[in-house]
Design a protein around this motif. Sequence first.
Motif, PDB file in Angstrom:
ATOM      1  N   THR A 116       0.841  -1.197   0.000  1.00 35.59           N
ATOM      2  CA  THR A 116       0.000   0.000   0.000  1.00 35.59           C
ATOM      3  C   THR A 116       0.873   1.242   0.000  1.00 35.59           C
ATOM      4  N   GLU A 148      -0.017   5.239   0.932  1.00 30.02           N
ATOM      5  CA  GLU A 148      -1.112   6.051   1.443  1.00 30.02           C
ATOM      6  C   GLU A 148      -0.695   7.484   1.691  1.00 30.02           C
ATOM      7  N   LEU A 198      -5.449   2.247   5.683  1.00 33.37           N
ATOM      8  CA  LEU A 198      -5.602   1.149   4.726  1.00 33.37           C
ATOM      9  C   LEU A 198      -4.750  -0.041   5.156  1.00 33.37           C
ATOM     10  N   ALA A 199      -3.498   0.215   5.478  1.00 35.80           N
ATOM     11  CA  ALA A 199      -2.615  -0.873   5.934  1.00 35.80           C
ATOM     12  C   ALA A 199      -3.161  -1.508   7.205  1.00 35.80           C
ATOM     13  N   TYR A 216       1.014  -9.708   2.343  1.00 33.99           N
ATOM     14  CA  TYR A 216       1.247  -8.270   2.517  1.00 33.99           C
ATOM     15  C   TYR A 216       2.704  -8.014   2.856  1.00 33.99           C
ATOM     16  N   GLY A 238       3.989  -1.204   3.439  1.00 32.86           N
ATOM     17  CA  GLY A 238       3.431  -0.032   2.801  1.00 32.86           C
ATOM     18  C   GLY A 238       4.210   1.221   3.108  1.00 32.86           C
ATOM     19  N   CYS A 297      -0.452  -3.176  -5.835  1.00 28.33           N
ATOM     20  CA  CYS A 297      -0.290  -2.060  -4.906  1.00 28.33           C
ATOM     21  C   CYS A 297      -1.528  -1.179  -4.971  1.00 28.33           C
ATOM     22  N   VAL A 298      -2.011  -0.804  -3.803  1.00 27.81           N
ATOM     23  CA  VAL A 298      -3.179   0.077  -3.685  1.00 27.81           C
ATOM     24  C   VAL A 298      -2.698   1.413  -3.136  1.00 27.81           C
TER      25      VAL A 298
END
Length: 172
Positions: A31, A33, A40-41, A54, A57, A104-105
């Motif tokens: 992630t 952010e 989110l994480a 995962y 991030g 990846c978000v």
Amino acid sequence: MNSDAHGRRPVGNPAAAAVHRLALRHETLATVESLTGGLLAAGIVEIAGVSSIYRGGLVVYSTDMKAQLADVPTALLAERGAVDADVAVALAEGGRRRCDVDWCVATTGVAGPEPQDGKPVGLVFVAVAGPDGTTVRQLDLDGGREHIRSATVIEALRLLAERIDALDAVLR
């Protein structure tokens, strides 16, 4: 996580389905952010077994950190600011490269209480970079800071799930 962009509570945990599907596919996730600042994480790591997919991030709250840690081009940031669809794409793609993951978000936007760089409170972009490219979605959210951040997490995870579904449909 409270409610989504439409004020509805999601059925089940929106992170769980994505995490379990990625585990079945033996694919990894990271992630990047900005406005969600780690929310989110945090939602992702609540899921049992997440350590198999995962990798981690980046929280890149300031504009200079977006360039330094997530490889967002400084010219793009200077021209458009941090709250932009192309910046969200660059965050997701940079995070995918930097964290060496399949997916990846990324999140960026204005949670308030005040507008930022001429962008209104509630303007949010979420992006997902994956094996088949990158998709970005604009959200125009109402409500207070907490709701905007929570709804962003839900919508980012929904976009991830949609992307996994689309890739599964192509592979069938």
